[in-house]
Design an enzyme around this catalytic site. Structure first.
Site, PDB file in Angstrom:
ATOM      1  N   ASP A  18       0.818  -1.225   0.000  1.00  0.00           N
ATOM      2  CA  ASP A  18       0.000   0.000   0.000  1.00  0.00           C
ATOM      3  C   ASP A  18       0.848   1.270   0.000  1.00  0.00           C
ATOM      4  OD1 ASP A  18      -2.305  -1.681   0.394  1.00  0.00           O
ATOM      5  OD2 ASP A  18      -1.769  -1.774   2.518  1.00  0.00           O
ATOM      6  N   GLY A  20       1.690   3.032  -2.455  1.00  0.00           N
ATOM      7  CA  GLY A  20       1.368   3.958  -3.544  1.00  0.00           C
ATOM      8  C   GLY A  20       2.053   3.535  -4.829  1.00  0.00           C
ATOM      9  N   LYS A  21       2.305   2.220  -4.949  1.00  0.00           N
ATOM     10  CA  LYS A  21       2.958   1.701  -6.172  1.00  0.00           C
ATOM     11  C   LYS A  21       2.125   2.025  -7.392  1.00  0.00           C
ATOM     12  CE  LYS A  21       2.716  -2.353  -4.428  1.00  0.00           C
ATOM     13  NZ  LYS A  21       2.304  -2.007  -3.067  1.00  0.00           N
ATOM     14  N   GLY A  22       0.785   1.927  -7.228  1.00  0.00           N
ATOM     15  CA  GLY A  22      -0.111   2.173  -8.365  1.00  0.00           C
ATOM     16  C   GLY A  22       0.144   3.536  -8.982  1.00  0.00           C
ATOM     17  N   ASN A  43      -6.071  -9.939  -4.314  1.00  0.00           N
ATOM     18  CA  ASN A  43      -5.944  -9.391  -2.958  1.00  0.00           C
ATOM     19  C   ASN A  43      -5.265  -8.030  -2.972  1.00  0.00           C
ATOM     20  OD1 ASN A  43      -3.554 -10.548  -3.782  1.00  0.00           O
ATOM     21  ND2 ASN A  43      -3.023 -11.407  -1.810  1.00  0.00           N
ATOM     22  N   GLY A  45      -4.729  -4.213  -4.239  1.00  0.00           N
ATOM     23  CA  GLY A  45      -5.593  -3.179  -4.807  1.00  0.00           C
ATOM     24  C   GLY A  45      -4.791  -1.924  -5.022  1.00  0.00           C
ATOM     25  N   HIS A  46      -4.639  -1.532  -6.277  1.00  0.00           N
ATOM     26  CA  HIS A  46      -3.954  -0.276  -6.554  1.00  0.00           C
ATOM     27  C   HIS A  46      -5.007   0.784  -6.813  1.00  0.00           C
ATOM     28  CE1 HIS A  46      -0.140  -2.134  -6.736  1.00  0.00           C
ATOM     29  NE2 HIS A  46      -0.351  -2.775  -7.848  1.00  0.00           N
ATOM     30  N   GLN A 226       1.649  -5.806  -3.221  1.00  0.00           N
ATOM     31  CA  GLN A 226       2.059  -5.904  -1.807  1.00  0.00           C
ATOM     32  C   GLN A 226       3.460  -5.308  -1.611  1.00  0.00           C
ATOM     33  OE1 GLN A 226       0.976  -9.351  -3.018  1.00  0.00           O
ATOM     34  NE2 GLN A 226      -1.130  -8.934  -2.534  1.00  0.00           N
ATOM     35  N   THR A 241       2.369 -12.775   2.416  1.00  0.00           N
ATOM     36  CA  THR A 241       1.511 -13.237   1.333  1.00  0.00           C
ATOM     37  C   THR A 241       2.147 -14.500   0.751  1.00  0.00           C
ATOM     38  OG1 THR A 241       0.201 -12.404  -0.519  1.00  0.00           O
ATOM     39  CG2 THR A 241       2.547 -11.832  -0.531  1.00  0.00           C
ATOM     40  N   THR A 303     -10.399  -4.285   0.952  1.00  0.00           N
ATOM     41  CA  THR A 303     -11.292  -4.736   2.029  1.00  0.00           C
ATOM     42  C   THR A 303     -11.846  -3.592   2.871  1.00  0.00           C
ATOM     43  OG1 THR A 303      -9.386  -4.886   3.483  1.00  0.00           O
ATOM     44  CG2 THR A 303     -10.000  -6.899   2.304  1.00  0.00           C
ATOM     45  N   GLY A 304     -11.295  -2.383   2.746  1.00  0.00           N
ATOM     46  CA  GLY A 304     -11.724  -1.270   3.597  1.00  0.00           C
ATOM     47  C   GLY A 304     -11.212  -1.369   5.029  1.00  0.00           C
ATOM     48  N   LYS A 333       3.386  10.096  -0.176  1.00  0.00           N
ATOM     49  CA  LYS A 333       2.550  10.572   0.916  1.00  0.00           C
ATOM     50  C   LYS A 333       3.286  11.501   1.885  1.00  0.00           C
ATOM     51  CE  LYS A 333      -1.257   7.746   1.178  1.00  0.00           C
ATOM     52  NZ  LYS A 333      -2.145   6.752   1.755  1.00  0.00           N
ATOM     53  N   VAL A 416       3.473  13.927  -3.466  1.00  0.00           N
ATOM     54  CA  VAL A 416       2.943  14.866  -2.459  1.00  0.00           C
ATOM     55  C   VAL A 416       1.414  14.993  -2.544  1.00  0.00           C
ATOM     56  CG1 VAL A 416       5.055  16.216  -2.225  1.00  0.00           C
ATOM     57  CG2 VAL A 416       3.454  16.791  -4.056  1.00  0.00           C
TER      58      VAL A 416
HETATM   59  P1  GDP Z   1      -0.498   0.498  -3.783  1.00  0.00           P
HETATM   60  O1  GDP Z   1      -1.141  -0.834  -3.676  1.00  0.00           O
HETATM   61  O2  GDP Z   1       0.924   0.464  -3.335  1.00  0.00           O
HETATM   62  O3  GDP Z   1      -0.675   1.128  -5.106  1.00  0.00           O
HETATM   63  O4  GDP Z   1      -1.190   1.440  -2.737  1.00  0.00           O
HETATM   64  P2  GDP Z   1      -2.742   1.745  -2.557  1.00  0.00           P
HETATM   65  O5  GDP Z   1      -3.354   2.109  -3.824  1.00  0.00           O
HETATM   66  O6  GDP Z   1      -3.366   0.689  -1.743  1.00  0.00           O
HETATM   67  O7  GDP Z   1      -2.649   2.991  -1.568  1.00  0.00           O
HETATM   68  C1  GDP Z   1      -2.108   4.128  -1.939  1.00  0.00           C
HETATM   69  C2  GDP Z   1      -3.126   5.207  -1.650  1.00  0.00           C
HETATM   70  O8  GDP Z   1      -2.429   6.363  -1.431  1.00  0.00           O
HETATM   71  C3  GDP Z   1      -4.065   5.495  -2.809  1.00  0.00           C
HETATM   72  O9  GDP Z   1      -5.304   5.886  -2.295  1.00  0.00           O
HETATM   73  C4  GDP Z   1      -3.397   6.651  -3.520  1.00  0.00           C
HETATM   74  O10 GDP Z   1      -4.292   7.487  -4.228  1.00  0.00           O
HETATM   75  C5  GDP Z   1      -2.797   7.361  -2.361  1.00  0.00           C
HETATM   76  N1  GDP Z   1      -1.572   8.085  -2.656  1.00  0.00           N
HETATM   77  C6  GDP Z   1      -0.537   7.734  -3.467  1.00  0.00           C
HETATM   78  N2  GDP Z   1       0.431   8.664  -3.394  1.00  0.00           N
HETATM   79  C7  GDP Z   1      -0.006   9.592  -2.523  1.00  0.00           C
HETATM   80  C8  GDP Z   1       0.563  10.806  -2.003  1.00  0.00           C
HETATM   81  O11 GDP Z   1       1.672  11.187  -2.326  1.00  0.00           O
HETATM   82  N3  GDP Z   1      -0.191  11.498  -1.091  1.00  0.00           N
HETATM   83  C9  GDP Z   1      -1.415  11.100  -0.680  1.00  0.00           C
HETATM   84  N4  GDP Z   1      -2.068  11.822   0.199  1.00  0.00           N
HETATM   85  N5  GDP Z   1      -1.975   9.971  -1.145  1.00  0.00           N
HETATM   86  C10 GDP Z   1      -1.272   9.245  -2.038  1.00  0.00           C
END
Ligand code: GDP
Length: 426
Positions: A18, A20-22, A43, A45-46, A226, A241, A303-304, A333, A416
């Site tokens: 999680d 922010g790879k997506g 499992n 979710g990006h 993951q 995992t 999953t929330g 972030k 950011v």
């Molecule tokens: P991933 O599985 O690694 O892609 O991560 P997720 O998608 O589960 O979680 C990343 C969350 O952080 C998503 O809701 C993104 O929109 C958000 N996100 C990504 N980069 C940033 C950032 O720089 N700042 C903030 N506030 N949110 C971010």
């Protein structure tokens, strides 16, 4: 990251997922000809924000949001065909064109309804904190050499004979696990009939596609799901995992040799989170944890579930850099920390009274480690509109410099905010 010398880049989570790879994949996919998912399943979710639209992608590479990139679901993925087609339908309603751009490895294993029943039944006993989507049991069957591959689903004949012993075995296992539920052979045969025809046009030897793309000097981005600390070999076992999330898994799971990969970007949050059970040495206490969670929107995309939140852990990131062979970091972030007056950073651990430089393998030792914190001054200023490092407050730059120093890897990107344009390329 992509340049004349680097045309095959892996993006991995360098913490517990999680990170922010997506978003990073989305940003890099703009320059890529091909984007490949190499492990995991539904499992992961990006979440990718494009303009005012938000896409949550579970199995389809985030590169699909870029018209130019071809997308591959590699052999290392376990594919849930039902949710895969639901995701495709959702993309179609949002006007995302996939025809001729999406390919699924015919060697990828398939997650079937009986895998989900088994997952839920064994989670009751083991309490790993899985999502119950059948990923673990599908990988177990793969290793146990009784799995079901995309090529089996697409065969078009003999489904009942093929499935019968598998469903019978699953039902025997469910009984053993004390589950009141049983899988239906008819339901599985029907699923094969319904989804085999849909999957056939997408199924192919995707390793060959990736190989050909690299041979013709195309840019290939491999997208991990993951994070490194959830890797079945290198993570906080057994709270991990069921696949190799680290960069080595990209070669195996995409079907190319390790020498094909020439860049590995590790994505880290400016703090730390984890979902599910297991150790999290820098977990924040009380209100601070809640503050991080609320400001960061730290609730699982699939999953929330609320994520556990804590401070940046340099021992974790150094370890992750080593096991992934990172060539750069993306810190995401940063904006979530904008309001904090003080920000602790874990520089190392103490274990049983002694300093401990490496990340312990023993889960009990991990429960006992005491993080050594250095408290950095916060910047208490919005970072969301920064487009270059010099736009950031001096304290924010100092914070990033310290993360870089402690991690031993150069920071290549700083994110950011959620939007595509809220990224600083260093
Ligand atoms: P991933 O599985 O690694 O892609 O991560 P997720 O998608 O589960 O979680 C990343 C969350 O952080 C998503 O809701 C993104 O929109 C958000 N996100 C990504 N980069 C940033 C950032 O720089 N700042 C903030 N506030 N949110 C971010």
């Amino acid at each position: 990251m992509f340049d004349g010398r680097h045309n095959c880049i892996v993006v991995v989570g360098a913490q517990w997922g999680d990170e922010g790879k997506g978003k990073l994949v989305d940003v890099l996919a703009e320059q890529a000809d091909m984007v490949v998912r190499y492990q995991g399943g539904a499992n992961a979710g990006h979440t990718v924000v494009v303009g005012d639209r938000q896409f949550v992608l579970h199995q389809i590479p985030s590169g699909i949001l870029h018209g130019g990139a071809r997308c591959v679901v590699g052999n290392g993925v376990v594919l849930d065909p039902e949710t895969f087609f639901a995701e495709l339908a959702e993309l179609a309603t949002q006007g995302i064109e996939i025809s001729g751009r999406l390919f699924v490895s015919d060697r990828a294993h398939v997650v079937l309804p009986y895998h989900k029943l088994l997952d839920q039944a064994s989670e009751k006993q083991q309490q790993i904190g899985t999502t119950g989507r059948g990923i673990g049991p599908a990988y177990e069957d793969k290793i146990g050499r009784r799995g079901v591959r995309v090529t089996d689903l697409c065969r078009g004949t003999g489904a009942r004979e093929f499935l019968e012993p598998r469903v019978e075995r699953a039902n025997a296992m469910l009984k053993l696990l004390g589950s009141p539920q049983a899988a239906s052979l008819d339901e599985h045969v029907e699923l094969f009939g319904r989804l085999g025809d849909k999957l056939r046009p997408l199924a192919t030897d995707t390793g060959l596609l990736v190989h050909q793309a690299l041979k013709s000097s195309q840019r290939v981005l491999m997208e991990g799901a993951q994070g490194a600390l959830l890797d079945v070999d290198h993570g906080t076992y057994p709270f991990v995992t069921s696949s190799n999330t680290t960069a080595g898994g990209a070669a195996v799971g995409a079907g190319v040799g390790p020498t094909a990969i020439n860049g590995v970007l590790g994505v880290v949050k400016a703090y730390t989170t984890r979902v599910g059970n297991g150790p999290l040495p820098t977990e924040a206490q009380g209100d601070l944890q809640k503050q991080l969670r609320d400001l960061g929107g730290e609730f699982g995309a699939t999953t929330g579930r609320p994520r556990r939140c804590g401070w940046f852990d340099a021992t974790v990131v150094r370890y992750s850099a080593r096991v992934n062979g990172l060539t750069g970091l993306a810190v995401t972030k940063l904006d979530v920390l904008d309001t904090f007056a003080e920000i602790p950073v874990c520089t190392g651990y103490r274990l049983d009274g002694r300093e401990c430089a490496e990340f312990p393998s023993d889960i009990e030792a991990l429960d006992r480690v005491e993080p050594i914190y250095e408290v950095m001054a916060g910047w208490q200023k919005g970072t969301g509109s920064a487009t270059k490092l010099s736009d950031l407050a001096p304290a924010a730059r100092k914070y990033l410099d310290r993360l870089e120093e402690l991690s031993g890897e150069p920071i290549k990107y700083v994110s950011v905010g959620t939007r595509r344009d809220q990224i600083i390329e260093v």
